[in-house]
Enzyme design. Structure first.
Site, PDB file in Angstrom:
ATOM      1  N   ASN A  22       0.872  -1.175   0.000  1.00 30.18           N
ATOM      2  CA  ASN A  22       0.000   0.000   0.000  1.00 30.18           C
ATOM      3  C   ASN A  22       0.908   1.223   0.000  1.00 30.18           C
ATOM      4  O   ASN A  22       1.507   1.552   1.021  1.00 30.18           O
ATOM      5  CB  ASN A  22      -0.888  -0.043   1.258  1.00 30.18           C
ATOM      6  CG  ASN A  22      -1.761   1.187   1.383  1.00 30.18           C
ATOM      7  OD1 ASN A  22      -1.764   2.056   0.516  1.00 30.18           O
ATOM      8  ND2 ASN A  22      -2.493   1.281   2.477  1.00 30.18           N
ATOM      9  N   LYS A  65       0.174   4.263  -0.231  1.00 32.69           N
ATOM     10  CA  LYS A  65      -0.438   5.436   0.414  1.00 32.69           C
ATOM     11  C   LYS A  65      -0.196   6.698  -0.432  1.00 32.69           C
ATOM     12  O   LYS A  65      -0.136   6.604  -1.651  1.00 32.69           O
ATOM     13  CB  LYS A  65       0.071   5.560   1.852  1.00 32.69           C
ATOM     14  CG  LYS A  65      -0.155   4.254   2.640  1.00 32.69           C
ATOM     15  CD  LYS A  65       0.053   4.393   4.112  1.00 32.69           C
ATOM     16  CE  LYS A  65      -0.213   3.046   4.786  1.00 32.69           C
ATOM     17  NZ  LYS A  65      -0.074   3.078   6.222  1.00 32.69           N
ATOM     18  N   HIS A 120      -9.436   0.833   5.317  1.00 34.42           N
ATOM     19  CA  HIS A 120      -8.148   1.113   5.964  1.00 34.42           C
ATOM     20  C   HIS A 120      -8.360   2.088   7.118  1.00 34.42           C
ATOM     21  O   HIS A 120      -9.185   2.998   7.030  1.00 34.42           O
ATOM     22  CB  HIS A 120      -7.168   1.704   4.933  1.00 34.42           C
ATOM     23  CG  HIS A 120      -5.757   1.677   5.445  1.00 34.42           C
ATOM     24  ND1 HIS A 120      -5.292   2.604   6.349  1.00 34.42           N
ATOM     25  CD2 HIS A 120      -4.736   0.833   5.208  1.00 34.42           C
ATOM     26  CE1 HIS A 120      -4.033   2.315   6.643  1.00 34.42           C
ATOM     27  NE2 HIS A 120      -3.670   1.244   5.962  1.00 34.42           N
ATOM     28  N   GLU A 170      -6.704   4.515   8.035  1.00 32.59           N
ATOM     29  CA  GLU A 170      -6.502   5.926   7.653  1.00 32.59           C
ATOM     30  C   GLU A 170      -7.759   6.484   6.994  1.00 32.59           C
ATOM     31  O   GLU A 170      -8.036   7.683   7.088  1.00 32.59           O
ATOM     32  CB  GLU A 170      -5.261   6.046   6.758  1.00 32.59           C
ATOM     33  CG  GLU A 170      -3.988   5.897   7.592  1.00 32.59           C
ATOM     34  CD  GLU A 170      -2.798   5.295   6.876  1.00 32.59           C
ATOM     35  OE1 GLU A 170      -2.791   5.262   5.631  1.00 32.59           O
ATOM     36  OE2 GLU A 170      -1.860   4.838   7.572  1.00 32.59           O
ATOM     37  N   GLU A 217      -4.895  -5.012  10.743  1.00 32.52           N
ATOM     38  CA  GLU A 217      -3.896  -3.954  10.920  1.00 32.52           C
ATOM     39  C   GLU A 217      -4.170  -3.221  12.234  1.00 32.52           C
ATOM     40  O   GLU A 217      -4.990  -2.291  12.275  1.00 32.52           O
ATOM     41  CB  GLU A 217      -3.978  -2.944   9.769  1.00 32.52           C
ATOM     42  CG  GLU A 217      -3.730  -3.542   8.400  1.00 32.52           C
ATOM     43  CD  GLU A 217      -3.215  -2.491   7.413  1.00 32.52           C
ATOM     44  OE1 GLU A 217      -2.141  -2.722   6.851  1.00 32.52           O
ATOM     45  OE2 GLU A 217      -3.853  -1.454   7.229  1.00 32.52           O
ATOM     46  N   GLY A 220       2.770   2.424  10.771  1.00 31.85           N
ATOM     47  CA  GLY A 220       3.702   3.538  10.596  1.00 31.85           C
ATOM     48  C   GLY A 220       4.431   3.933  11.866  1.00 31.85           C
ATOM     49  O   GLY A 220       5.059   4.995  11.924  1.00 31.85           O
ATOM     50  N   SER A 247       3.715  -1.995  10.347  1.00 29.87           N
ATOM     51  CA  SER A 247       5.176  -2.036  10.511  1.00 29.87           C
ATOM     52  C   SER A 247       5.771  -3.400  10.183  1.00 29.87           C
ATOM     53  O   SER A 247       6.767  -3.807  10.764  1.00 29.87           O
ATOM     54  CB  SER A 247       5.584  -1.590  11.922  1.00 29.87           C
ATOM     55  OG  SER A 247       5.173  -0.264  12.158  1.00 29.87           O
TER      56      SER A 247
HETATM   57  P1  13P Z   1       3.218   0.453   7.632  1.00 31.22           P
HETATM   58  O1  13P Z   1       3.773  -0.811   7.060  1.00 31.22           O
HETATM   59  O2  13P Z   1       3.920   1.685   7.135  1.00 31.22           O
HETATM   60  O3  13P Z   1       3.133   0.383   9.126  1.00 31.22           O
HETATM   61  O4  13P Z   1       1.727   0.592   7.094  1.00 31.22           O
HETATM   62  C1  13P Z   1       0.890  -0.497   7.206  1.00 31.22           C
HETATM   63  C2  13P Z   1      -0.354  -0.189   6.476  1.00 31.22           C
HETATM   64  O5  13P Z   1      -1.144   0.640   6.904  1.00 31.22           O
HETATM   65  C3  13P Z   1      -0.618  -0.895   5.209  1.00 31.22           C
HETATM   66  O6  13P Z   1      -1.903  -0.673   4.753  1.00 31.22           O
END
Ligand code: 13P
Length: 251
Positions: A9, A11, A94, A96, A166, A172, A212
Protein backbone atom coordinates in the site's frame (compact mmCIF):
# COMPACT_ATOMS: atom_id res chain seq x y z
CA UNK A 1 -3.01 -25.06 2.05
CA UNK A 2 -3.50 -21.32 1.48
CA UNK A 3 -0.91 -19.60 -0.68
CA UNK A 4 0.46 -16.33 0.65
CA UNK A 5 -0.48 -12.82 -0.46
CA UNK A 6 1.82 -9.80 -0.14
CA UNK A 7 0.42 -6.37 -0.93
CA UNK A 8 2.11 -2.99 -0.99
CA UNK A 9 0.00 0.00 0.00
CA UNK A 10 1.96 2.99 -1.29
CA UNK A 11 -0.44 5.44 0.41
CA UNK A 12 0.09 9.09 -0.61
CA UNK A 13 3.73 8.68 -1.60
CA UNK A 14 5.88 8.85 -4.75
CA UNK A 15 5.84 11.00 -7.85
CA UNK A 16 5.18 9.61 -11.32
CA UNK A 17 8.81 8.91 -12.16
CA UNK A 18 9.55 7.16 -8.87
CA UNK A 19 6.30 5.16 -9.07
CA UNK A 20 7.32 3.85 -12.49
CA UNK A 21 10.84 3.12 -11.30
CA UNK A 22 9.61 1.23 -8.22
CA UNK A 23 7.16 -0.79 -10.31
CA UNK A 24 9.89 -1.66 -12.84
CA UNK A 25 12.22 -2.77 -10.06
CA UNK A 26 9.53 -4.96 -8.53
CA UNK A 27 8.56 -6.60 -11.81
CA UNK A 28 12.18 -7.76 -12.16
CA UNK A 29 12.75 -8.79 -8.57
CA UNK A 30 9.45 -10.60 -7.98
CA UNK A 31 9.62 -12.45 -11.30
CA UNK A 32 9.44 -16.22 -10.73
CA UNK A 33 8.26 -15.98 -7.11
CA UNK A 34 5.11 -17.94 -6.46
CA UNK A 35 2.90 -16.11 -3.97
CA UNK A 36 0.22 -13.55 -4.86
CA UNK A 37 1.57 -10.01 -5.18
CA UNK A 38 -0.27 -6.70 -5.39
CA UNK A 39 0.77 -3.05 -5.37
CA UNK A 40 -1.59 -0.15 -4.74
CA UNK A 41 -0.23 3.18 -6.00
CA UNK A 42 -2.08 6.49 -5.60
CA UNK A 43 -4.99 6.90 -8.05
CA UNK A 44 -3.16 9.29 -10.35
CA UNK A 45 -0.32 6.82 -10.97
CA UNK A 46 -2.46 3.70 -11.42
CA UNK A 47 -2.40 3.80 -15.20
CA UNK A 48 1.32 4.50 -15.45
CA UNK A 49 2.09 1.66 -13.05
CA UNK A 50 -0.31 -0.66 -14.88
CA UNK A 51 1.60 -0.11 -18.11
CA UNK A 52 4.71 -1.38 -16.30
CA UNK A 53 3.26 -4.38 -14.43
CA UNK A 54 0.76 -5.76 -16.94
CA UNK A 55 1.69 -9.31 -17.92
CA UNK A 56 3.83 -9.71 -14.78
CA UNK A 57 2.97 -11.64 -11.63
CA UNK A 58 2.07 -8.43 -9.78
CA UNK A 59 -1.53 -7.25 -9.82
CA UNK A 60 -2.76 -3.70 -9.54
CA UNK A 61 -4.71 -2.51 -6.52
CA UNK A 62 -6.39 0.76 -5.61
CA UNK A 63 -6.32 2.27 -2.14
CA UNK A 64 -9.98 3.25 -2.04
CA UNK A 65 -13.01 3.81 -4.26
CA UNK A 66 -16.27 5.74 -4.24
CA UNK A 67 -19.33 4.55 -2.36
CA UNK A 68 -21.49 5.44 -5.35
CA UNK A 69 -21.73 4.41 -9.00
CA UNK A 70 -20.69 6.64 -11.88
CA UNK A 71 -22.48 10.00 -12.10
CA UNK A 72 -22.54 13.40 -10.48
CA UNK A 73 -20.07 12.76 -7.63
CA UNK A 74 -17.38 15.43 -7.90
CA UNK A 75 -13.90 14.18 -7.10
CA UNK A 76 -14.88 10.52 -6.74
CA UNK A 77 -13.48 7.48 -8.57
CA UNK A 78 -15.80 4.52 -9.16
CA UNK A 79 -15.11 0.82 -9.04
CA UNK A 80 -16.02 0.56 -12.72
CA UNK A 81 -13.42 3.18 -13.60
CA UNK A 82 -10.79 1.32 -11.62
CA UNK A 83 -11.67 -1.96 -13.29
CA UNK A 84 -11.56 -0.23 -16.68
CA UNK A 85 -7.89 0.75 -16.29
CA UNK A 86 -6.59 -2.62 -15.08
CA UNK A 87 -7.20 -2.52 -11.33
CA UNK A 88 -8.04 -5.97 -9.98
CA UNK A 89 -8.48 -5.32 -6.31
CA UNK A 90 -9.28 -2.50 -3.92
CA UNK A 91 -8.24 -1.87 -0.32
CA UNK A 92 -11.28 -0.85 1.73
CA UNK A 93 -11.74 0.08 5.36
CA UNK A 94 -8.15 1.11 5.96
CA UNK A 95 -7.81 2.78 9.36
CA UNK A 96 -6.50 5.93 7.65
CA UNK A 97 -9.82 6.08 5.79
CA UNK A 98 -11.77 5.28 8.95
CA UNK A 99 -10.10 7.90 11.13
CA UNK A 100 -8.92 10.64 8.73
CA UNK A 101 -11.94 10.48 6.43
CA UNK A 102 -14.59 9.39 8.96
CA UNK A 103 -15.52 6.20 7.12
CA UNK A 104 -17.77 3.93 9.14
CA UNK A 105 -18.61 0.25 8.76
CA UNK A 106 -21.85 0.96 6.88
CA UNK A 107 -20.03 3.04 4.26
CA UNK A 108 -17.31 0.42 3.96
CA UNK A 109 -19.98 -2.26 3.49
CA UNK A 110 -21.55 -0.19 0.70
CA UNK A 111 -18.17 0.13 -1.01
CA UNK A 112 -17.54 -3.61 -0.70
CA UNK A 113 -20.81 -4.40 -2.48
CA UNK A 114 -20.05 -1.89 -5.23
CA UNK A 115 -16.52 -3.23 -5.63
CA UNK A 116 -17.80 -6.79 -6.02
CA UNK A 117 -20.46 -5.62 -8.51
CA UNK A 118 -17.70 -3.92 -10.50
CA UNK A 119 -15.71 -7.15 -10.66
CA UNK A 120 -13.04 -6.07 -8.20
CA UNK A 121 -11.59 -8.16 -5.39
CA UNK A 122 -11.36 -6.55 -1.98
CA UNK A 123 -8.87 -6.35 0.87
CA UNK A 124 -10.97 -5.43 3.90
CA UNK A 125 -8.88 -3.80 6.64
CA UNK A 126 -9.80 -4.15 10.27
CA UNK A 127 -7.96 -3.44 13.50
CA UNK A 128 -8.11 -1.98 16.96
CA UNK A 129 -6.78 1.22 18.50
CA UNK A 130 -4.25 0.90 21.32
CA UNK A 131 -7.00 2.02 23.73
CA UNK A 132 -9.06 -1.00 22.65
CA UNK A 133 -6.15 -3.35 23.20
CA UNK A 134 -5.46 -1.94 26.65
CA UNK A 135 -9.00 -2.67 27.80
CA UNK A 136 -9.02 -6.10 26.16
CA UNK A 137 -11.62 -5.60 23.40
CA UNK A 138 -9.37 -6.18 20.37
CA UNK A 139 -11.17 -9.31 19.20
CA UNK A 140 -14.61 -7.81 19.75
CA UNK A 141 -13.71 -4.72 17.72
CA UNK A 142 -12.36 -6.88 14.90
CA UNK A 143 -15.45 -9.08 14.94
CA UNK A 144 -17.74 -6.05 14.77
CA UNK A 145 -15.79 -4.60 11.82
CA UNK A 146 -16.03 -7.93 10.01
CA UNK A 147 -19.74 -8.44 10.74
CA UNK A 148 -20.67 -4.92 9.63
CA UNK A 149 -18.22 -4.76 6.75
CA UNK A 150 -19.36 -8.08 5.30
CA UNK A 151 -23.08 -7.56 5.88
CA UNK A 152 -25.06 -9.28 3.09
CA UNK A 153 -21.89 -10.56 1.43
CA UNK A 154 -22.55 -14.14 0.33
CA UNK A 155 -20.19 -17.05 0.84
CA UNK A 156 -19.60 -17.14 -2.90
CA UNK A 157 -18.66 -13.43 -2.89
CA UNK A 158 -16.38 -14.01 0.07
CA UNK A 159 -13.97 -15.84 -2.21
CA UNK A 160 -13.18 -12.38 -3.68
CA UNK A 161 -12.32 -10.94 -0.28
CA UNK A 162 -9.20 -11.03 1.87
CA UNK A 163 -9.01 -9.54 5.33
CA UNK A 164 -6.06 -7.46 6.55
CA UNK A 165 -5.64 -7.26 10.30
CA UNK A 166 -3.90 -3.95 10.92
CA UNK A 167 -3.67 -2.91 14.56
CA UNK A 168 -3.85 0.88 14.32
CA UNK A 169 -1.12 1.35 16.94
CA UNK A 170 1.28 -0.62 14.74
CA UNK A 171 0.76 1.35 11.52
CA UNK A 172 3.70 3.54 10.60
CA UNK A 173 4.98 3.44 14.16
CA UNK A 174 7.71 0.84 13.86
CA UNK A 175 5.88 -0.97 16.66
CA UNK A 176 4.83 -4.35 15.26
CA UNK A 177 2.46 -6.78 16.94
CA UNK A 178 4.50 -9.76 18.10
CA UNK A 179 3.97 -12.89 16.01
CA UNK A 180 2.03 -14.36 18.96
CA UNK A 181 -0.20 -11.27 19.33
CA UNK A 182 -0.91 -11.18 15.61
CA UNK A 183 -1.51 -14.94 15.41
CA UNK A 184 -4.03 -14.78 18.26
CA UNK A 185 -6.12 -12.15 16.47
CA UNK A 186 -5.80 -13.90 13.11
CA UNK A 187 -7.07 -17.14 14.66
CA UNK A 188 -10.03 -15.29 16.16
CA UNK A 189 -10.78 -13.63 12.81
CA UNK A 190 -10.81 -17.05 11.19
CA UNK A 191 -13.21 -18.33 13.82
CA UNK A 192 -15.51 -15.35 13.14
CA UNK A 193 -15.58 -16.40 9.48
CA UNK A 194 -16.40 -19.97 10.53
CA UNK A 195 -19.35 -18.68 12.54
CA UNK A 196 -20.57 -16.23 9.89
CA UNK A 197 -20.01 -18.53 6.91
CA UNK A 198 -18.53 -22.02 7.18
CA UNK A 199 -15.37 -23.90 8.17
CA UNK A 200 -14.56 -24.17 4.45
CA UNK A 201 -14.82 -20.40 3.94
CA UNK A 202 -12.65 -19.83 7.03
CA UNK A 203 -10.06 -22.30 5.78
CA UNK A 204 -9.88 -20.58 2.39
CA UNK A 205 -9.92 -16.89 3.25
CA UNK A 206 -6.57 -15.11 3.29
CA UNK A 207 -5.90 -13.06 6.41
CA UNK A 208 -2.99 -10.64 6.01
CA UNK A 209 -1.14 -8.80 8.74
CA UNK A 210 -0.30 -5.09 8.41
CA UNK A 211 1.44 -2.67 10.73
CA UNK A 212 5.18 -2.04 10.51
CA UNK A 213 5.80 -5.33 8.76
CA UNK A 214 9.23 -5.14 7.18
CA UNK A 215 12.10 -7.19 5.81
CA UNK A 216 13.38 -7.88 9.35
CA UNK A 217 10.18 -9.16 10.98
CA UNK A 218 8.20 -10.60 8.05
CA UNK A 219 9.66 -14.09 8.15
CA UNK A 220 8.55 -14.72 11.72
CA UNK A 221 5.11 -13.18 11.18
CA UNK A 222 4.53 -15.12 7.97
CA UNK A 223 5.49 -18.35 9.73
CA UNK A 224 2.39 -18.14 11.94
CA UNK A 225 -0.30 -20.62 10.90
CA UNK A 226 -3.07 -18.04 10.43
CA UNK A 227 -0.98 -15.24 8.89
CA UNK A 228 -1.39 -15.62 5.14
CA UNK A 229 0.53 -12.58 4.01
CA UNK A 230 1.13 -8.93 4.63
CA UNK A 231 -0.24 -5.51 3.77
CA UNK A 232 2.87 -3.40 3.76
CA UNK A 233 3.11 0.38 3.92
CA UNK A 234 6.54 1.96 4.43
CA UNK A 235 8.55 -1.12 3.48
CA UNK A 236 6.68 -1.44 0.18
CA UNK A 237 8.30 1.74 -1.12
CA UNK A 238 11.75 0.16 -1.44
CA UNK A 239 12.40 -2.56 -4.00
CA UNK A 240 14.84 -4.48 -1.81
CA UNK A 241 12.73 -4.47 1.37
CA UNK A 242 9.49 -5.38 -0.38
CA UNK A 243 11.21 -8.08 -2.41
CA UNK A 244 12.65 -9.65 0.73
CA UNK A 245 9.13 -9.92 2.16
CA UNK A 246 7.82 -11.29 -1.16
CA UNK A 247 10.53 -13.96 -1.06
CA UNK A 248 9.60 -15.07 2.46
CA UNK A 249 6.02 -15.48 1.23
CA UNK A 250 7.15 -17.52 -1.75
CA UNK A 251 8.90 -20.21 0.34
P1 13P B 1 3.22 0.45 7.63
O1 13P B 1 3.77 -0.81 7.06
O2 13P B 1 3.92 1.68 7.13
O3 13P B 1 3.13 0.38 9.13
O4 13P B 1 1.73 0.59 7.09
C1 13P B 1 0.89 -0.50 7.21
C2 13P B 1 -0.35 -0.19 6.48
O5 13P B 1 -1.14 0.64 6.90
C3 13P B 1 -0.62 -0.89 5.21
O6 13P B 1 -1.90 -0.67 4.75
Amino acid sequence: MRSKYVAGNWKMNMDKASAIELAKGLVESVKGLNAKYMIAPPFVYLDAVYQVIKGSNIILGAQDMAATKNGAHTGAVSGEMLKDIGVETVILGHSERRYEFYENDALINKKIHLALESGLDVVLCIGELSSHRIVGVTERICELQIREGLKDVSEEQLSHISIAYEPVWAIGTGKTATPEEAQAVHASVRSVITRLYSPKAAEEIKILYGGSMNDANAEELLAQPDIDGGLIGGASLKVDKFTTICKFASK
